[in-house]
Design a protein around this motif. Sequence first.
Motif, PDB file in Angstrom:
ATOM      1  N   LYS A 103     -10.756 -12.141  -7.223  1.00 38.77           N
ATOM      2  CA  LYS A 103     -12.178 -12.748  -6.953  1.00 38.77           C
ATOM      3  C   LYS A 103     -12.825 -11.672  -6.659  1.00 38.77           C
ATOM      4  O   LYS A 103     -14.323 -11.538  -7.430  1.00 38.77           O
ATOM      5  CB  LYS A 103     -13.016 -13.564  -5.611  1.00 38.77           C
ATOM      6  N   GLN A 104     -13.543 -11.026  -6.253  1.00 35.16           N
ATOM      7  CA  GLN A 104     -13.590  -9.459  -5.785  1.00 35.16           C
ATOM      8  C   GLN A 104     -13.485  -8.025  -6.699  1.00 35.16           C
ATOM      9  O   GLN A 104     -14.578  -7.919  -7.807  1.00 35.16           O
ATOM     10  CB  GLN A 104     -13.609  -8.603  -4.873  1.00 35.16           C
ATOM     11  N   VAL A 105     -11.968  -7.928  -7.402  1.00 36.01           N
ATOM     12  CA  VAL A 105     -12.051  -6.879  -7.895  1.00 36.01           C
ATOM     13  C   VAL A 105     -11.209  -7.219  -8.927  1.00 36.01           C
ATOM     14  O   VAL A 105     -10.561  -8.119  -8.764  1.00 36.01           O
ATOM     15  CB  VAL A 105     -11.310  -5.626  -7.119  1.00 36.01           C
ATOM     16  N   ASP A 106     -10.793  -6.535 -10.513  1.00 34.54           N
ATOM     17  CA  ASP A 106      -9.661  -6.427 -11.143  1.00 34.54           C
ATOM     18  C   ASP A 106      -8.835  -5.566 -10.380  1.00 34.54           C
ATOM     19  O   ASP A 106      -8.355  -4.374  -9.571  1.00 34.54           O
ATOM     20  CB  ASP A 106      -9.800  -6.191 -12.722  1.00 34.54           C
ATOM     21  N   PHE A 107      -7.417  -6.316 -10.821  1.00 36.60           N
ATOM     22  CA  PHE A 107      -6.134  -5.183 -10.118  1.00 36.60           C
ATOM     23  C   PHE A 107      -4.942  -4.695 -11.638  1.00 36.60           C
ATOM     24  O   PHE A 107      -5.547  -5.430 -12.775  1.00 36.60           O
ATOM     25  CB  PHE A 107      -4.853  -6.012  -9.693  1.00 36.60           C
ATOM     26  N   SER A 108      -4.676  -3.286 -11.774  1.00 36.84           N
ATOM     27  CA  SER A 108      -3.974  -3.485 -12.272  1.00 36.84           C
ATOM     28  C   SER A 108      -1.905  -3.304 -12.561  1.00 36.84           C
ATOM     29  O   SER A 108      -2.332  -4.613 -11.321  1.00 36.84           O
ATOM     30  CB  SER A 108      -3.316  -1.590 -12.446  1.00 36.84           C
ATOM     31  N   ASP A 109      -1.415  -3.499 -13.621  1.00 39.64           N
ATOM     32  CA  ASP A 109       0.021  -4.509 -13.224  1.00 39.64           C
ATOM     33  C   ASP A 109       0.303  -3.541 -11.953  1.00 39.64           C
ATOM     34  O   ASP A 109       0.294  -2.619 -11.506  1.00 39.64           O
ATOM     35  CB  ASP A 109       1.112  -3.461 -14.239  1.00 39.64           C
ATOM     36  N   SER A 110       1.064  -4.333 -11.250  1.00 32.94           N
ATOM     37  CA  SER A 110       1.608  -4.311  -9.335  1.00 32.94           C
ATOM     38  C   SER A 110       3.161  -2.603  -9.981  1.00 32.94           C
ATOM     39  O   SER A 110       3.528  -2.284 -10.942  1.00 32.94           O
ATOM     40  CB  SER A 110       3.194  -5.069  -9.021  1.00 32.94           C
ATOM     41  N   TYR A 111       2.558  -1.645  -8.846  1.00 33.09           N
ATOM     42  CA  TYR A 111       3.462  -0.489  -9.348  1.00 33.09           C
ATOM     43  C   TYR A 111       4.348   0.070  -8.153  1.00 33.09           C
ATOM     44  O   TYR A 111       4.710   1.112  -8.085  1.00 33.09           O
ATOM     45  CB  TYR A 111       2.563   0.689  -8.954  1.00 33.09           C
ATOM     46  N   PHE A 112       3.970  -1.167  -7.191  1.00 29.35           N
ATOM     47  CA  PHE A 112       5.328  -1.083  -5.851  1.00 29.35           C
ATOM     48  C   PHE A 112       5.309  -2.373  -5.354  1.00 29.35           C
ATOM     49  O   PHE A 112       4.054  -2.929  -4.633  1.00 29.35           O
ATOM     50  CB  PHE A 112       4.382   0.189  -4.593  1.00 29.35           C
ATOM     51  N   ASP A 113       6.500  -2.507  -5.087  1.00 25.62           N
ATOM     52  CA  ASP A 113       6.999  -3.652  -4.730  1.00 25.62           C
ATOM     53  C   ASP A 113       7.118  -4.388  -3.102  1.00 25.62           C
ATOM     54  O   ASP A 113       8.229  -3.399  -2.605  1.00 25.62           O
ATOM     55  CB  ASP A 113       7.900  -4.847  -4.986  1.00 25.62           C
ATOM     56  N   ALA A 114       6.172  -4.177  -2.092  1.00 27.42           N
ATOM     57  CA  ALA A 114       6.256  -4.443  -1.180  1.00 27.42           C
ATOM     58  C   ALA A 114       6.680  -5.195  -0.124  1.00 27.42           C
ATOM     59  O   ALA A 114       6.483  -6.560  -0.774  1.00 27.42           O
ATOM     60  CB  ALA A 114       5.298  -3.372  -0.119  1.00 27.42           C
ATOM     61  N   GLY A 115       7.183  -5.130   1.086  1.00 27.38           N
ATOM     62  CA  GLY A 115       6.775  -6.933   2.093  1.00 27.38           C
ATOM     63  C   GLY A 115       6.489  -7.034   3.263  1.00 27.38           C
ATOM     64  O   GLY A 115       6.738  -5.373   3.664  1.00 27.38           O
ATOM     65  N   GLY A 140      11.461   6.686  18.079  1.00 23.98           N
ATOM     66  CA  GLY A 140      11.494   5.041  19.295  1.00 23.98           C
ATOM     67  C   GLY A 140      11.713   4.082  19.431  1.00 23.98           C
ATOM     68  O   GLY A 140      11.603   2.971  20.149  1.00 23.98           O
ATOM     69  N   TYR A 141      10.529   3.625  17.843  1.00 27.08           N
ATOM     70  CA  TYR A 141      10.645   2.440  17.284  1.00 27.08           C
ATOM     71  C   TYR A 141      11.256   2.274  15.555  1.00 27.08           C
ATOM     72  O   TYR A 141      11.816   3.034  15.328  1.00 27.08           O
ATOM     73  CB  TYR A 141       9.236   2.387  17.225  1.00 27.08           C
ATOM     74  N   GLU A 142      11.473   1.057  15.628  1.00 26.93           N
ATOM     75  CA  GLU A 142      12.419   0.614  14.889  1.00 26.93           C
ATOM     76  C   GLU A 142      11.597  -0.661  13.872  1.00 26.93           C
ATOM     77  O   GLU A 142      11.128  -1.247  14.564  1.00 26.93           O
ATOM     78  CB  GLU A 142      13.556   0.291  15.024  1.00 26.93           C
ATOM     79  N   VAL A 143      12.261  -0.724  12.389  1.00 24.04           N
ATOM     80  CA  VAL A 143      11.496  -1.974  11.355  1.00 24.04           C
ATOM     81  C   VAL A 143      12.548  -3.189  11.737  1.00 24.04           C
ATOM     82  O   VAL A 143      13.511  -2.339  11.889  1.00 24.04           O
ATOM     83  CB  VAL A 143      10.836  -1.291   9.641  1.00 24.04           C
ATOM     84  N   VAL A 144      12.193  -3.922  11.866  1.00 21.81           N
ATOM     85  CA  VAL A 144      13.639  -5.381  12.233  1.00 21.81           C
ATOM     86  C   VAL A 144      12.736  -6.482  11.780  1.00 21.81           C
ATOM     87  O   VAL A 144      11.470  -6.695  10.620  1.00 21.81           O
ATOM     88  CB  VAL A 144      13.437  -5.651  13.641  1.00 21.81           C
ATOM     89  N   GLY A 145      13.999  -7.476  10.977  1.00 22.92           N
ATOM     90  CA  GLY A 145      14.052  -8.474  10.425  1.00 22.92           C
ATOM     91  C   GLY A 145      13.511  -8.494   9.170  1.00 22.92           C
ATOM     92  O   GLY A 145      13.986  -9.802   8.385  1.00 22.92           O
ATOM     93  N   GLY A 146      13.897  -7.535   8.556  1.00 24.47           N
ATOM     94  CA  GLY A 146      13.368  -7.403   7.225  1.00 24.47           C
ATOM     95  C   GLY A 146      12.435  -7.980   6.862  1.00 24.47           C
ATOM     96  O   GLY A 146      11.533  -8.104   7.259  1.00 24.47           O
ATOM     97  N   THR A 147      12.300  -8.394   5.695  1.00 23.49           N
ATOM     98  CA  THR A 147      10.952  -9.011   4.921  1.00 23.49           C
ATOM     99  C   THR A 147      10.832 -10.039   4.646  1.00 23.49           C
ATOM    100  O   THR A 147      11.363 -10.889   4.184  1.00 23.49           O
ATOM    101  CB  THR A 147      10.044  -7.960   3.430  1.00 23.49           C
ATOM    102  N   PHE A 148       9.578 -10.547   5.243  1.00 22.66           N
ATOM    103  CA  PHE A 148       9.074 -11.890   5.645  1.00 22.66           C
ATOM    104  C   PHE A 148       7.843 -12.456   3.697  1.00 22.66           C
ATOM    105  O   PHE A 148       7.733 -13.430   4.465  1.00 22.66           O
ATOM    106  CB  PHE A 148       8.669 -12.653   6.652  1.00 22.66           C
ATOM    107  N   THR A 149       7.220 -11.549   3.680  1.00 21.17           N
ATOM    108  CA  THR A 149       6.453 -11.702   2.304  1.00 21.17           C
ATOM    109  C   THR A 149       7.246 -11.054   1.281  1.00 21.17           C
ATOM    110  O   THR A 149       7.665 -10.135   1.392  1.00 21.17           O
ATOM    111  CB  THR A 149       5.351 -11.566   2.719  1.00 21.17           C
ATOM    112  N   LYS A 150       5.979 -11.606   0.176  1.00 18.36           N
ATOM    113  CA  LYS A 150       6.067  -9.817  -0.999  1.00 18.36           C
ATOM    114  C   LYS A 150       4.663  -9.524  -1.344  1.00 18.36           C
ATOM    115  O   LYS A 150       3.859 -10.370  -0.901  1.00 18.36           O
ATOM    116  CB  LYS A 150       6.505 -10.817  -1.967  1.00 18.36           C
ATOM    117  N   GLU A 151       4.580  -7.979  -1.343  1.00 17.93           N
ATOM    118  CA  GLU A 151       3.666  -7.672  -0.950  1.00 17.93           C
ATOM    119  C   GLU A 151       3.507  -6.579  -2.470  1.00 17.93           C
ATOM    120  O   GLU A 151       3.598  -5.398  -2.442  1.00 17.93           O
ATOM    121  CB  GLU A 151       3.392  -6.876   0.505  1.00 17.93           C
TER     122      GLU A 151
END
Length: 278
Positions: free
Chosen positions: A122-134, A216-227
């Motif tokens: 609603k505020q800006v236009d976007f290019s095509d996606s260049y990276f699929d995060a989650g 001492g920290y880690e990423v857990v649980g996989g991804t729960f959204t598509k970004e």
Amino acid sequence: MKKLKRYLGVLGMLGVLTLVLTACGGRKSLSQQDVLTNDRTSNTITWGVKADTKLFGLMDVQDNTIKGFDADVATAITKQILGKNGKTKFVQVTSQTRIPLLKNGNIDAIIATMTISPERKKQVDFSDSYFDAGQALLVKKGSAVKSVKDLNKAGTKVLGVTGSSSVANIRKFAPKAKVLELSDYAQAMTALKSGQGVALTTDNGILYGMATENPGYEVVGGTFTKEPYGIAINKGQAPFKNKVNAALKEIEANGTYNRLLKKWFGNVTGFNYKEASR
């Protein structure tokens, strides 16, 4: 005679002032000017990038430059649009400041881990996606939190960054949790270390960058959204947007994109860089 000269001098000054005001009144504001034309004239594209996000955009204090995947992709796109001598200029942005800076014309485009969303469109236009995060979770090793479901308990505190889509997402997936919003990722990481929350949530690529700096920290649980990340461009700048999309396709076709993706994510433990590729 002196009065006449003074009078003529005043008239001359008024005439110059009138011309200046007329010229200013007829000139478009910076945000309304054609970005592509201006960039070609200056041979420079000005990008809004993060400077606190390892792997994507992080300030290197040794040479005072911003380095990361987003910065390298911006440079590659610039060369495609302006030629091999085209220049990139990086302006540091945060999740809070990036859209205002773009709307004001201070930057030409945003490439800063920015998820394409209906609300932002609603505020800006976007290019095509260049990276699929989650979206994922960063926790202290040995934490009882293993997935987003473990956060959905009254009184559980989760850390996020103001202006990011992850804050809204965590409220959706763990509505009973209390979200503490910080202004940037450095502050959020400090808050996690000090026990102000049991988990820090944002996109997995960002979290893996934090984990590499904080063993001492880690990423857990996989991804729960598509970004899906996109490059944000002011509305009304179709020629520039079309050039950005064409440049993205070209750097994917000629292998530059995959080379940069592997450069920044190929050796990150636990992160499947191939899943993020386009």
